[in-house]
Enzyme design. Sequence first.
Site, PDB file in Angstrom:
ATOM      1  N   LYS A   1       0.835  -1.403   0.000  1.00 39.48           N
ATOM      2  CA  LYS A   1       0.201  -0.144   0.090  1.00 39.48           C
ATOM      3  C   LYS A   1       0.957   0.988   0.060  1.00 39.48           C
ATOM      4  O   LYS A   1       1.814   0.970   0.767  1.00 39.48           O
ATOM      5  CB  LYS A   1      -0.876  -0.186   1.280  1.00 39.48           C
ATOM      6  CG  LYS A   1      -2.148   0.643   1.342  1.00 39.48           C
ATOM      7  CD  LYS A   1      -3.069  -0.154   0.037  1.00 39.48           C
ATOM      8  CE  LYS A   1      -4.506   0.871  -0.200  1.00 39.48           C
ATOM      9  NZ  LYS A   1      -5.338  -0.373  -0.807  1.00 39.48           N
TER      10      LYS A   1
HETATM   11  P1  NAD Z   1     -12.367   7.446  -3.226  1.00 36.49           P
HETATM   12  O1  NAD Z   1     -11.136   8.466  -2.790  1.00 36.49           O
HETATM   13  O2  NAD Z   1     -13.697   7.454  -4.789  1.00 36.49           O
HETATM   14  O3  NAD Z   1     -14.114   7.759  -2.329  1.00 36.49           O
HETATM   15  C1  NAD Z   1     -13.808   7.407  -1.254  1.00 36.49           C
HETATM   16  C2  NAD Z   1     -15.589   8.187  -0.621  1.00 36.49           C
HETATM   17  O4  NAD Z   1     -15.893   7.588   0.823  1.00 36.49           O
HETATM   18  C3  NAD Z   1     -16.090   9.532  -0.751  1.00 36.49           C
HETATM   19  O5  NAD Z   1     -16.636   9.200  -1.551  1.00 36.49           O
HETATM   20  C4  NAD Z   1     -15.631  10.551   0.516  1.00 36.49           C
HETATM   21  O6  NAD Z   1     -16.113  11.561   0.327  1.00 36.49           O
HETATM   22  C5  NAD Z   1     -15.769   9.499   1.261  1.00 36.49           C
HETATM   23  N1  NAD Z   1     -15.573   9.393   2.871  1.00 36.49           N
HETATM   24  C6  NAD Z   1     -14.556  10.144   3.253  1.00 36.49           C
HETATM   25  N2  NAD Z   1     -14.580  10.239   4.356  1.00 36.49           N
HETATM   26  C7  NAD Z   1     -16.369   9.909   4.819  1.00 36.49           C
HETATM   27  C8  NAD Z   1     -16.666  10.087   5.961  1.00 36.49           C
HETATM   28  N3  NAD Z   1     -15.906  10.483   6.890  1.00 36.49           N
HETATM   29  N4  NAD Z   1     -18.047  10.055   6.026  1.00 36.49           N
HETATM   30  C9  NAD Z   1     -18.366   9.445   4.980  1.00 36.49           C
HETATM   31  N5  NAD Z   1     -17.950   9.087   3.710  1.00 36.49           N
HETATM   32  C10 NAD Z   1     -16.421   9.432   4.026  1.00 36.49           C
HETATM   33  O7  NAD Z   1     -12.469   5.862  -2.235  1.00 36.49           O
HETATM   34  P2  NAD Z   1     -12.516   4.548  -2.828  1.00 36.49           P
HETATM   35  O8  NAD Z   1     -11.794   4.094  -3.469  1.00 36.49           O
HETATM   36  O9  NAD Z   1     -14.238   4.466  -3.310  1.00 36.49           O
HETATM   37  O10 NAD Z   1     -12.278   3.778  -1.533  1.00 36.49           O
HETATM   38  C11 NAD Z   1     -13.706   4.130  -0.075  1.00 36.49           C
HETATM   39  C12 NAD Z   1     -12.671   2.664   0.637  1.00 36.49           C
HETATM   40  O11 NAD Z   1     -12.627   1.218  -0.720  1.00 36.49           O
HETATM   41  C13 NAD Z   1     -11.132   2.527   0.953  1.00 36.49           C
HETATM   42  O12 NAD Z   1     -11.229   2.072   2.419  1.00 36.49           O
HETATM   43  C14 NAD Z   1     -10.401   1.881   0.116  1.00 36.49           C
HETATM   44  O13 NAD Z   1      -9.205   1.114   0.676  1.00 36.49           O
HETATM   45  C15 NAD Z   1     -11.266   0.809  -0.079  1.00 36.49           C
HETATM   46  N6  NAD Z   1     -11.177  -0.117  -1.340  1.00 36.49           N
HETATM   47  C16 NAD Z   1     -11.237   0.585  -2.721  1.00 36.49           C
HETATM   48  C17 NAD Z   1     -10.575  -0.202  -3.757  1.00 36.49           C
HETATM   49  C18 NAD Z   1     -10.773   0.523  -5.147  1.00 36.49           C
HETATM   50  O14 NAD Z   1     -10.513  -0.188  -5.980  1.00 36.49           O
HETATM   51  N7  NAD Z   1     -10.876   1.604  -5.265  1.00 36.49           N
HETATM   52  C19 NAD Z   1     -11.220  -1.335  -3.846  1.00 36.49           C
HETATM   53  C20 NAD Z   1     -10.964  -1.885  -2.387  1.00 36.49           C
HETATM   54  C21 NAD Z   1     -10.797  -1.507  -1.663  1.00 36.49           C
END
Ligand code: NAD
Length: 416
Positions: free
Chosen positions: A105
């Site tokens: 990461k």
């Molecule tokens: P992203 O940046 O596209 O979206 C994150 C979202 O979370 C945004 O809408 C943001 O406004 C919101 N957010 C942030 N703080 C918040 C809070 N306190 N309360 C409510 N919403 C809040 O990120 P993503 O890629 O969607 O990732 C989200 C999660 O999924 C993370 O934990 C990431 O590690 C995990 N994840 C992502 C992927 C991927 O392919 N993108 C894969 C596996 C896991």
Amino acid sequence: MYSGPVFDMAKTQFQRIADHLDIPQDQRERLLMPKRLVAVSCPIHRDDGSTAVFQGYRVQHHLTLGPTKGGTRFAPSVDVGEVAALAVWMSWKCALAGLPYGGAKGGITVDPRALSPHELEALSRRYMQELIPFVSPHTDVMAPDMGTNEQVMAWFMDTYSMYAGHTVNEIVTGKPVWCGGTLGRREATGRGVAHCTLRAMDLIGMVPQGATAIVQGFGNVGAISALSLAEHGVKIVGASDHTGAYYDPRGLDVQAMSAHAQAHGSLAGFSTELAFDPEELLTQPCDVLIPAALERAITAGNAADLKCRILAEGANGPTTPGADEIIDDRGDIFVIPDILCNSGGVIVSYFEWVQDLQRYFWTEDEVMRKLYEALDRSLGQVLDMAKARGLSHRNAALAIGVETVRRAKETRGLFP
Ligand code: NAD
């Protein structure tokens, strides 16, 4: 050096599994502690002519099964402990899915929304440039995570390619399709969350049509999970992002929310009538709760108040070990643990890497079919393990991941 609430959480989970698997004490540190941590200072020229320096990290957890693989997070919360914990979870996730990767990461402590597009490009390129000595398509392959997207991945790939003197598509995944990305990657994590949720509904005898869901986080994972479930007739009654929460027991218009978030960069201003207290959102009655934002959203403080039947963990590490104990004692929530539920992202990233290495690209149907097959295989293994050993779904998933890495390390020796 990694100490902090998020790494402590990964450590507590690991110790529980190590006890269950009877892993000798002298093997535990080798399994848990990351192989490598790189910390970099990234200076950029700001648009006003001043210079700003941002701290970045990359943690490579283990190199036993192949290169490391993992996302890059741009967020104000990023610190070494958070990055290390996310790398550890990536290892167990990749091993559970049977992928030839260790976990990694990376991240930069920055609010990407506070940067201009030019500053974001400069920072992305500088971060990759600093990491060039430590990454390669056979050492460490990056992907998107919170605060990064396809454009950032394209800048990473382009910076690495300029250094190599030719295009190296396979250095990162999650790129735009027209820059060597794969069809289906952008949607993979959210569609995978929805697929696992539909399987869980089937297992507990719940019908998707008319079932209700609440989603915390409306980015790549949250929004696509919501849209995919809505396509199957699930009513999304609550959704939130970092700017606020919205709740409507009659069902929210997730298409309109998604369009708003795309046009404005967040859900801010979506509606005044439907605005809701973000803290209260998680404990509203619903069939499916999807935390898809940050770690530690479900804690010992709110776990007893959850009113969902299925907890589908889109985010990494959304549930603390204290909350796990409460949820296990309750016994009324079907948990789809993060390393299974959101593994669609890394599974399709693996497909992208394979296609890039072969210079041979698949159709979207092929990608999605292989993704769903992989998720069904992992889900089946987790449920079988949970039943056979009387474990929670999380502990069963972690046990499969940890044991896969342990066995490979034991067989190979001390090098990787
Ligand atoms: P992203 O940046 O596209 O979206 C994150 C979202 O979370 C945004 O809408 C943001 O406004 C919101 N957010 C942030 N703080 C918040 C809070 N306190 N309360 C409510 N919403 C809040 O990120 P993503 O890629 O969607 O990732 C989200 C999660 O999924 C993370 O934990 C990431 O590690 C995990 N994840 C992502 C992927 C991927 O392919 N993108 C894969 C596996 C896991």
